[in-house]
Design a protein around this motif. Structure first.
Motif, PDB file in Angstrom:
ATOM      1  N   GLY A   1      -7.474  17.287 -27.170  1.00  0.00           N
ATOM      2  CA  GLY A   1      -7.506  16.207 -26.182  1.00  0.00           C
ATOM      3  C   GLY A   1      -6.632  16.516 -24.984  1.00  0.00           C
ATOM      4  N   THR A   2      -6.883  15.780 -23.895  1.00  0.00           N
ATOM      5  CA  THR A   2      -6.080  15.905 -22.673  1.00  0.00           C
ATOM      6  C   THR A   2      -5.661  14.519 -22.207  1.00  0.00           C
ATOM      7  N   ILE A   3      -4.558  14.427 -21.544  1.00  0.00           N
ATOM      8  CA  ILE A   3      -4.072  13.177 -20.970  1.00  0.00           C
ATOM      9  C   ILE A   3      -3.314  13.509 -19.703  1.00  0.00           C
ATOM     10  N   SER A   4      -3.432  12.643 -18.709  1.00  0.00           N
ATOM     11  CA  SER A   4      -2.759  12.902 -17.427  1.00  0.00           C
ATOM     12  C   SER A   4      -2.327  11.587 -16.808  1.00  0.00           C
ATOM     13  N   ILE A   5      -1.267  11.660 -16.060  1.00  0.00           N
ATOM     14  CA  ILE A   5      -0.779  10.530 -15.270  1.00  0.00           C
ATOM     15  C   ILE A   5      -0.445  11.066 -13.891  1.00  0.00           C
ATOM     16  N   GLY A   6      -0.986  10.412 -12.856  1.00  0.00           N
ATOM     17  CA  GLY A   6      -0.746  10.868 -11.485  1.00  0.00           C
ATOM     18  C   GLY A   6      -0.419   9.706 -10.565  1.00  0.00           C
ATOM     19  N   MET A   7       0.281  10.014  -9.493  1.00  0.00           N
ATOM     20  CA  MET A   7       0.664   8.984  -8.537  1.00  0.00           C
ATOM     21  C   MET A   7       0.989   9.641  -7.212  1.00  0.00           C
ATOM     22  N   SER A   8       0.509   9.024  -6.115  1.00  0.00           N
ATOM     23  CA  SER A   8       0.841   9.546  -4.793  1.00  0.00           C
ATOM     24  C   SER A   8       2.257   9.118  -4.422  1.00  0.00           C
ATOM     25  N   ILE A   9       3.005  10.026  -3.823  1.00  0.00           N
ATOM     26  CA  ILE A   9       4.383   9.757  -3.445  1.00  0.00           C
ATOM     27  C   ILE A   9       4.436   9.462  -1.944  1.00  0.00           C
ATOM     28  N   PRO A  10       4.901   8.265  -1.527  1.00  0.00           N
ATOM     29  CA  PRO A  10       4.958   7.914  -0.101  1.00  0.00           C
ATOM     30  C   PRO A  10       6.082   8.649   0.624  1.00  0.00           C
ATOM     31  N   LEU A  11       5.863   9.945   0.816  1.00  0.00           N
ATOM     32  CA  LEU A  11       6.885  10.761   1.444  1.00  0.00           C
ATOM     33  C   LEU A  11       6.599  10.979   2.931  1.00  0.00           C
ATOM     34  N   LEU A  12       5.375  11.408   3.229  1.00  0.00           N
ATOM     35  CA  LEU A  12       5.001  11.681   4.620  1.00  0.00           C
ATOM     36  C   LEU A  12       4.303  10.488   5.275  1.00  0.00           C
ATOM     37  N   ASP A  13       3.454   9.809   4.519  1.00  0.00           N
ATOM     38  CA  ASP A  13       2.721   8.651   5.055  1.00  0.00           C
ATOM     39  C   ASP A  13       3.168   7.413   4.292  1.00  0.00           C
ATOM     40  N   ARG A  14       3.944   6.588   4.930  1.00  0.00           N
ATOM     41  CA  ARG A  14       4.431   5.358   4.307  1.00  0.00           C
ATOM     42  C   ARG A  14       3.673   4.133   4.828  1.00  0.00           C
ATOM     43  N   ASN A  15       2.468   4.356   5.361  1.00  0.00           N
ATOM     44  CA  ASN A  15       1.572   3.283   5.831  1.00  0.00           C
ATOM     45  C   ASN A  15       2.185   2.481   6.982  1.00  0.00           C
ATOM     46  N   GLY A  16       2.986   3.139   7.783  1.00  0.00           N
ATOM     47  CA  GLY A  16       3.626   2.456   8.906  1.00  0.00           C
ATOM     48  C   GLY A  16       2.660   1.926   9.946  1.00  0.00           C
ATOM     49  N   PRO A  17       1.672   2.702  10.402  1.00  0.00           N
ATOM     50  CA  PRO A  17       0.742   2.171  11.408  1.00  0.00           C
ATOM     51  C   PRO A  17      -0.029   0.941  10.936  1.00  0.00           C
ATOM     52  N   ALA A  18      -0.498   0.964   9.678  1.00  0.00           N
ATOM     53  CA  ALA A  18      -1.248  -0.186   9.169  1.00  0.00           C
ATOM     54  C   ALA A  18      -0.361  -1.422   9.078  1.00  0.00           C
ATOM     55  N   ARG A  19       0.909  -1.244   8.683  1.00  0.00           N
ATOM     56  CA  ARG A  19       1.824  -2.379   8.644  1.00  0.00           C
ATOM     57  C   ARG A  19       2.057  -2.935  10.045  1.00  0.00           C
TER      58      ARG A  19
ATOM     59  N   VAL B   1       0.829  -1.209   0.000  1.00  0.00           N
ATOM     60  CA  VAL B   1       0.000   0.000   0.000  1.00  0.00           C
ATOM     61  C   VAL B   1       0.860   1.254   0.000  1.00  0.00           C
ATOM     62  N   ALA B   2       2.108   1.156   0.463  1.00  0.00           N
ATOM     63  CA  ALA B   2       2.975   2.335   0.489  1.00  0.00           C
ATOM     64  C   ALA B   2       3.144   2.931  -0.902  1.00  0.00           C
ATOM     65  N   VAL B   3       3.067   2.103  -1.941  1.00  0.00           N
ATOM     66  CA  VAL B   3       3.102   2.585  -3.323  1.00  0.00           C
ATOM     67  C   VAL B   3       1.664   2.700  -3.800  1.00  0.00           C
ATOM     68  N   GLY B   4       1.194   3.909  -4.007  1.00  0.00           N
ATOM     69  CA  GLY B   4      -0.189   4.123  -4.354  1.00  0.00           C
ATOM     70  C   GLY B   4      -0.510   3.737  -5.781  1.00  0.00           C
ATOM     71  N   ASP B   5      -1.784   3.855  -6.123  1.00  0.00           N
ATOM     72  CA  ASP B   5      -2.227   3.579  -7.483  1.00  0.00           C
ATOM     73  C   ASP B   5      -1.724   4.664  -8.439  1.00  0.00           C
ATOM     74  N   VAL B   6      -1.513   4.257  -9.671  1.00  0.00           N
ATOM     75  CA  VAL B   6      -1.217   5.200 -10.746  1.00  0.00           C
ATOM     76  C   VAL B   6      -2.528   5.555 -11.433  1.00  0.00           C
ATOM     77  N   SER B   7      -2.821   6.855 -11.501  1.00  0.00           N
ATOM     78  CA  SER B   7      -4.057   7.317 -12.121  1.00  0.00           C
ATOM     79  C   SER B   7      -3.763   7.776 -13.542  1.00  0.00           C
ATOM     80  N   ILE B   8      -4.410   7.167 -14.500  1.00  0.00           N
ATOM     81  CA  ILE B   8      -4.275   7.537 -15.905  1.00  0.00           C
ATOM     82  C   ILE B   8      -5.592   8.143 -16.364  1.00  0.00           C
ATOM     83  N   GLY B   9      -5.512   9.378 -16.857  1.00  0.00           N
ATOM     84  CA  GLY B   9      -6.718  10.075 -17.286  1.00  0.00           C
ATOM     85  C   GLY B   9      -6.631  10.538 -18.729  1.00  0.00           C
ATOM     86  N   GLY B  10      -7.756  10.741 -19.322  1.00  0.00           N
ATOM     87  CA  GLY B  10      -7.827  11.251 -20.684  1.00  0.00           C
ATOM     88  C   GLY B  10      -9.181  11.851 -20.943  1.00  0.00           C
TER      89      GLY B  10
END
Length: 432
Positions: free
Chosen positions: A303-321, A283-292
Motif C-alpha cells: 500500500g501507499t499513503i501520502s499527505i501533501g500541502m502547499s506552503i504559502p511562502l512565495l504567494d500568500r494571496n496578497g493581490p486577491a485579499r 486561502v493563504a493556507v492551502g488544502d491538505v491532500s491525503i492520498g492512498g
C-alpha cells in the motif's frame, strides 16, 4: 426625532394605497358611458391588463433574472469543493526489471473551512441579487403605470380637443349661415371660422401627442405598439381630490429604509463582501491532500499513503485579499449612497404629493361637466342675441381650459402618488 404611532402610519399608507377615492378611480379607470377610446380601431386597455402584460413581456425582467443567475453562479464557484483525484500509473515498461503499477486516490481536505465561509458569501450574494431583481421589477411596473396614466391623459385630452373642435365648427357653421342670411357681420363669421380652424389644428396636434404617449406606453410594457390597446380615458367626474395627509417625514423614511429592495440588496452585498475578505485570508493556507492506494512491483503488493500541502511562502494571496478589501469598501460606500438616495427620494416624493394635495385648487366633482354646461348656455344665449361673440368664445375657451386643467391635475396627482409609493417601497395596490 418626531415619530408617529405605527398604527396611524399604517392606516395612512393603506389610505394612500387603496382607500382614497382617487385610488378607487385609478383602479377602475372609469369614464362616462358616452366616452369612447382615442383610437377606435384598437381595443381598450385597463391598467391591470397593462401591468399583467408588463410582468410577462418586459425584457428587463428577463435581464434581471439572468443577472441574478450570473452573480450567484460566480459567487458559488469559490464555495465548490474540489473533486478527488484518481490515478493509475505503470513504471518500468520495456525494462529488464519487472514493471511497477500504482493505483492512487488523492482527496483534498479544506482544513480552514473557507469554503463554508464562501457558501455564506454565495448566500448573501443570492439575497442581494434577489433584492436587485425585485427592485428592477418594481421600477419596471411603476414605469409602466406612469406611462399608462400619461397615455390615458393623452387619450382624454384628445377627446377634449375633439369636443372643443366640434363645438367651434358648429359655431362657425351657425355664424356662416347667419352671415349669408344677412343676420351677422362678415367679421363675426370670419372670427368664428378662424376659431374653428384653430380648434382643428389643436385637435390634430393633441392626437399626435396621444399617439406618441401610446408608443411610450408600449415600450414601457415591453410589447409592439400595434399590439397594444388604448388606455381608457379619465373620467373626471368620478375623481375626488380628497387624499390623506402624510405623517412625519422621518416616519416615512423609516418605512422606506425598512422596505426598499435597493437597501436590502446593498446590505446583503456588504455581507457578501465581508465574507469574501475572510475567504481570501483563509486561502493563504492551502488544502491538505491525503492520498492512498496500492503498489504492485514484480508480484510484490503493498500500500501507499501520502499527505501533501502547499506552503504559502512565495504567494500568500496578497493581490486577491487586496481586491476583496477594495470590494468591501465599495459595497459599504454603495450602501451609504443607497440610503441617502432613498431618504432623498422619500422627501422629494412626499413634498410633491403634499403640494399637489393641499396647494392646488381642489376640483369639485363634475367641474368639467359644469364648464361644458355653461358654454352651452352661453351658446344658446348667443343664438338668442343675449350674449356677444366675445362672451361665447371666451366661455368655450374657459370650458376647454377647465377640462384640460382637471385632467392634468388628476394625472399629476396620480403620478405623485406612484412616486411616493415607489419611494416608500410599497407594492402597487392589488386592485391594479
Amino acid at each position: 426625532m418626531n415619530c408617529i404611532h405605527p398604527l396611524r402610519l399604517a392606516a395612512v399608507l393603506a389610505a394612500i394605497l387603496v382607500a382614497s377615492p382617487i385610488s378607487a378611480a385609478l383602479a377602475q379607470t372609469t369614464m362616462s358611458p358616452s366616452s369612447v377610446t382615442a383610437g377606435d380601431s384598437r381595443p381598450t386597455l385597463t391598467l391591470a391588463e397593462a401591468l399583467r402584460m408588463t410582468r410577462v413581456s418586459h425584457p428587463l425582467l428577463v435581464d434581471a433574472a439572468g443577472r441574478r443567475l450570473a452573480r450567484v453562479g460566480g459567487a458559488s464557484e469559490r464555495a465548490a469543493f474540489p473533486n478527488p483525484h484518481l490515478e493509475w500509473r505503470r513504471e518500468g515498461m520495456g525494462a529488464a526489471a519487472p514493471t511497477d503499477e500504482f493505483i492512487t486516490a488523492v482527496l483534498p481536505i479544506d482544513i480552514t473551512g473557507r469554503r463554508f465561509v464562501a457558501r455564506g458569501a454565495a448566500g448573501a450574494t443570492d439575497r442581494s441579487a434577489v433584492a436587485d431583481s425585485q427592485a428592477v421589477a418594481n421600477s419596471v411596473l411603476f414605469d409602466a403605470a406612469r406611462a399608462y396614466h400619461l397615455a390615458a391623459l393623452g387619450a382624454s385630452l384628445q377627446l377634449a380637443a375633439e369636443r372643443q373642435r366640434t363645438a367651434l365648427v358648429e359655431i362657425a357653421r351657425y355664424d356662416s349661415t347667419r352671415w349669408r342670411e344677412g343676420a351677422a357681420s362678415e367679421g363675426a363669421a370670419l372670427r368664428t371660422s378662424l376659431e374653428a380652424d384653430r380648434g382643428r389644428a389643436k385637435a390634430a396636434l393633441v392626437a399626435v401627442d396621444a399617439e406618441r404617449l401610446h408608443s411610450a406606453l408600449a415600450v414601457a410594457v415591453g410589447v409592439a405598439a400595434d399590439s397594444l390597446g388604448d388606455p381608457m380615458p379619465l373620467g373626471v367626474e368620478s375623481m375626488l381630490p380628497a387624499l390623506p395627509a402624510l405623517p412625519a417625514l422621518d416616519s416615512l423614511q423609516s418605512v422606506a429604509v425598512a422596505q426598499r429592495p435597493e437597501l436590502r440588496a446593498a446590505m446583503a452585498a456588504v455581507e457578501a463582501a465581508e465574507r469574501r475578505v475572510k475567504v481570501e485570508r483563509l486561502v493563504a493556507v492551502g488544502d491538505v491532500s491525503i492520498g492512498g492506494g496500492t503498489r504492485n512491483s514484480g508480484g510484490d503488493r503493498g500500500g501507499t499513503i501520502s499527505i501533501g500541502m502547499s506552503i504559502p511562502l512565495l504567494d500568500r494571496n496578497g493581490p486577491a485579499r487586496q481586491v476583496a478589501h477594495g470590494e468591501l469598501l465599495q459595497a459599504r460606500s454603495a450602501l451609504r449612497q443607497a440610503e441617502l438616495q432613498v431618504r432623498a427620494e422619500v422627501a422629494t416624493a412626499a413634498a410633491a404629493y403634499e403640494r399637489l394635495r393641499s396647494n392646488l385648487l381642489p376640483l369639485a366633482p363634475g367641474a368639467g361637466a359644469r364648464g361644458a354646461e355653461v358654454a352651452q348656455i352661453v351658446q344658446a344665449a348667443y343664438r338668442e342675441g343675449g350674449a356677444t361673440l366675445f362672451e361665447l368664445l371666451d366661455a368655450q375657451r374657459a370650458a376647454a381650459e377647465l377640462d384640460e386643467a382637471a385632467l392634468r391635475w388628476i394625472t399629476d396627482l396620480q403620478l405623485a402618488r406612484l412616486d411616493l409609493l415607489q419611494a416608500l417601497g410599497e407594492p402597487l395596490p392589488e386592485a391594479f
